[in-house]
Design an enzyme around this catalytic site. Structure first.
Site, short mmCIF file in Angstrom:
data_model
loop_
_atom_site.label_atom_id
_atom_site.label_comp_id
_atom_site.label_asym_id
_atom_site.label_seq_id
_atom_site.Cartn_x
_atom_site.Cartn_y
_atom_site.Cartn_z
N ARG A 196 0.85 -1.20 0.00
CA ARG A 196 0.00 0.00 0.00
C ARG A 196 0.88 1.25 0.00
NH1 ARG A 196 -4.15 -3.21 3.23
NH2 ARG A 196 -2.95 -3.05 5.15
N PHE A 212 -11.42 -5.41 -5.48
CA PHE A 212 -11.33 -6.27 -4.29
C PHE A 212 -10.77 -5.41 -3.14
CE2 PHE A 212 -10.49 -8.90 -8.05
CZ PHE A 212 -11.46 -9.89 -7.94
N ASP A 234 -15.91 -3.71 -4.24
CA ASP A 234 -15.92 -4.98 -3.50
C ASP A 234 -17.35 -5.50 -3.53
OD1 ASP A 234 -13.77 -6.21 -1.20
OD2 ASP A 234 -15.85 -6.93 -1.09
N ASN A 261 -19.53 -7.08 -8.23
CA ASN A 261 -18.64 -8.18 -8.54
C ASN A 261 -17.56 -7.65 -9.50
OD1 ASN A 261 -17.44 -10.40 -9.85
ND2 ASN A 261 -19.26 -11.65 -9.48
N ASP A 279 -6.58 -7.39 -6.00
CA ASP A 279 -6.12 -8.18 -4.85
C ASP A 279 -7.22 -9.16 -4.44
OD1 ASP A 279 -4.74 -9.08 -2.64
OD2 ASP A 279 -5.32 -7.39 -1.37
N CYS A 319 -2.96 -14.40 -3.15
CA CYS A 319 -2.63 -14.87 -1.80
C CYS A 319 -2.90 -16.37 -1.65
CB CYS A 319 -3.41 -14.07 -0.75
SG CYS A 319 -5.18 -14.18 -0.95
N1 SAH Z 1 -6.91 -5.29 -0.85
C1 SAH Z 1 -7.63 -5.42 0.40
C2 SAH Z 1 -7.88 -6.86 0.79
C3 SAH Z 1 -8.69 -7.66 -0.21
S1 SAH Z 1 -9.37 -9.15 0.44
C4 SAH Z 1 -6.88 -4.65 1.49
O1 SAH Z 1 -5.78 -4.16 1.23
O2 SAH Z 1 -7.40 -4.54 2.59
C5 SAH Z 1 -10.38 -9.69 -0.86
C6 SAH Z 1 -11.70 -8.94 -1.00
O3 SAH Z 1 -12.33 -9.40 -2.18
C7 SAH Z 1 -12.72 -9.18 0.11
O4 SAH Z 1 -13.08 -7.94 0.67
C8 SAH Z 1 -13.94 -9.83 -0.59
O5 SAH Z 1 -15.18 -9.33 -0.09
C9 SAH Z 1 -13.74 -9.37 -2.01
N2 SAH Z 1 -14.31 -10.20 -3.10
C10 SAH Z 1 -14.22 -11.56 -3.25
N3 SAH Z 1 -14.73 -11.94 -4.45
C11 SAH Z 1 -15.14 -10.79 -5.07
C12 SAH Z 1 -15.73 -10.52 -6.35
N4 SAH Z 1 -15.98 -11.50 -7.22
N5 SAH Z 1 -16.00 -9.24 -6.66
C13 SAH Z 1 -15.75 -8.24 -5.79
N6 SAH Z 1 -15.18 -8.44 -4.58
C14 SAH Z 1 -14.87 -9.70 -4.22
#
Ligand code: SAH
Length: 375
Positions: A196, A212, A234, A261, A279, A319
């Site tokens: 970040r 995400f 998200d 999505n 992510d 991850c």
């Molecule tokens: N980058 C973030 C962490 C991401 S964790 C940080 O730095 O804090 C992954 C995230 O993806 C979660 O919040 C989950 O709700 C979301 N997610 C999972 N599948 C998804 C999809 N198909 N579309 C949108 N969001 C999604």
């Protein structure tokens, strides 16, 4: 196996003399009855998680020592500061405590146990945690991480304190609200802190898409560093609510949160960005799912690359533990070939140093990222 100091013993390697209750400490002996190691037993393919290459110790003294050692490492890495009070104290095998995760949010330690033994030892572990400077609340968030058959018997809740003592939370000077009771994992994705920061350094004046986003970690760093416009996407409504709240908390106006999505959002035709961050959660949680996961990463990355303006940047992460660095890189290469634009890899990224990797347990290196300029 033991000579290699890997912290797991698989059930096939054991010659059990009697039935053992899940979660108890056991000693591993060789045929000459010499103690090689001790650790938590569980009736599972990973049968013993080794805690010490020595006989069963005095447990309170053992946990005190491991927890203090982990604390001093973070101190030494300068990760515990007034402007940065969100950090991981215990990273399982990486801190020689397989099955245990402890994240610190100011005065609160949030614990996730992945093994029954760790959960049984939680009273001892809490005792060690509250000896640390500034820690006066301990929250147990293990209900979702323990083995399924054991989950029903536990509930999340405070072991020490009741959540009433709240302190402002910061990561590198950026303010965050963290809801460890309702949030995913322990409430925040601490492993991305350094990444970040890098994103922040490169985001001045940029239009940024944070896909995400969860609670907007990357988004806030971009905004703190003068990004022009930042969109967090998200699928979780709660995550987007928190992202919006975090923007408000910091007084950032150029933020917009969208509940959607990502796969669908990236199909929308017109938007293009100076920086796109993806992510996603672990698509492959097991080896059987590996092939499908690789396909999903490829599709996602190709779609994201198409959304990057000429000479913009893609920050892409995985991850999934079962997808190693090399496979991840190959997947990004095949996405690039599908898109057919010139691209340069600028940085290879990893998890922060408070997520150390036990050198005998390379599986602990789970977070991989690349920064790519898309020409
Ligand atoms: N980058 C973030 C962490 C991401 S964790 C940080 O730095 O804090 C992954 C995230 O993806 C979660 O919040 C989950 O709700 C979301 N997610 C999972 N599948 C998804 C999809 N198909 N579309 C949108 N969001 C999604």
């Amino acid at each position: 196996m033991l000579g290699m100091r890997h912290p797991w013993i698989f059930s096939g390697a054991l010659d059990l003399q009697e039935q053992i209750e899940d979660g108890v400490w056991v000693e591993v002996v060789n045929r000459q009855d010499i103690v090689l190691a001790s650790g938590h037993y569980q009736n599972h393919s990973i049968a013993i998680r080794i805690l010490d290459f020595a006989p069963v110790p005095d447990k309170q003294a053992f946990y005190n020592q491991r927890v203090e050692g982990a604390y001093h490492l973070r101190k030494r890495l300068n990760l515990i500061r007034n402007d940065s009070n969100i950090w991981r104290l215990i990273h399982g095998e990486g801190d020689q405590l397989p099955g245990l995760i402890v994240d610190i949010y100011g005065n609160t330690a949030v614990v996730q146990c992945h093994s029954i033994g760790m959960h049984r030892d939680l009273p001892l572990i809490s005792q060690s945690l509250i000896q640390l400077d500034g820690i006066n609340q301990v929250f147990d968030k293990s209900a979702e991480t323990l083995p399924t058959q054991y989950r029903q018997t536990v509930q999340n809740g405070y072991i020490v304190g009741d959540g009433s003592i709240k302190v402002p939370l910061f990561e590198n000077g950026v303010a965050f609200k963290v809801d460890w009771e309702q949030g995913q994992k322990t409430g925040f994705f601490i492993d991305q802190r350094d990444n970040r920061k890098l994103l922040g350094d490169l985001a001045h004046g940029c239009d940024v898409l944070n896909a995400f986003s969860y609670s907007g970690g990357f988004s806030m760093y971009a905004l703190a560093n003068g990004a022009r416009k930042v969109i967090s996407v998200d699928q979780s409504e709660k995550a987007i609510r928190w992202a919006n709240e975090n923007a408000l908390l910091n007084g950032f106006r150029a933020h917009q949160g969208i509940t959607a999505n990502v796969f669908e959002y990236l199909q929308e035709p017109d938007n293009h960005w100076d920086i796109v961050i993806i992510d996603p959660p672990a698509f492959a949680k097991s080896l059987q799912k590996k092939h499908n996961a690789v396909q999903a990463y490829k599709r996602l990355n190709a779609a994201a690359m198409r959304k990057v303006k000429p000479n913009g940047l893609l920050f892409t992460f995985s991850c999934s533990q079962v997808i190693d660095r090399e496979l991840f890189q190959h997947t990004i290469v095949s996405a690039a070939m599908e898109v057919g634009r010139p691209m340069q890899v600028l940085y290879a990224l990893s998890q922060g140093a408070d997520h150390p990797i036990n050198i005998y347990h390379p599986e602990g290196h789970y977070l991989k990222g690349l920064v790519v300029q898309v020409g």
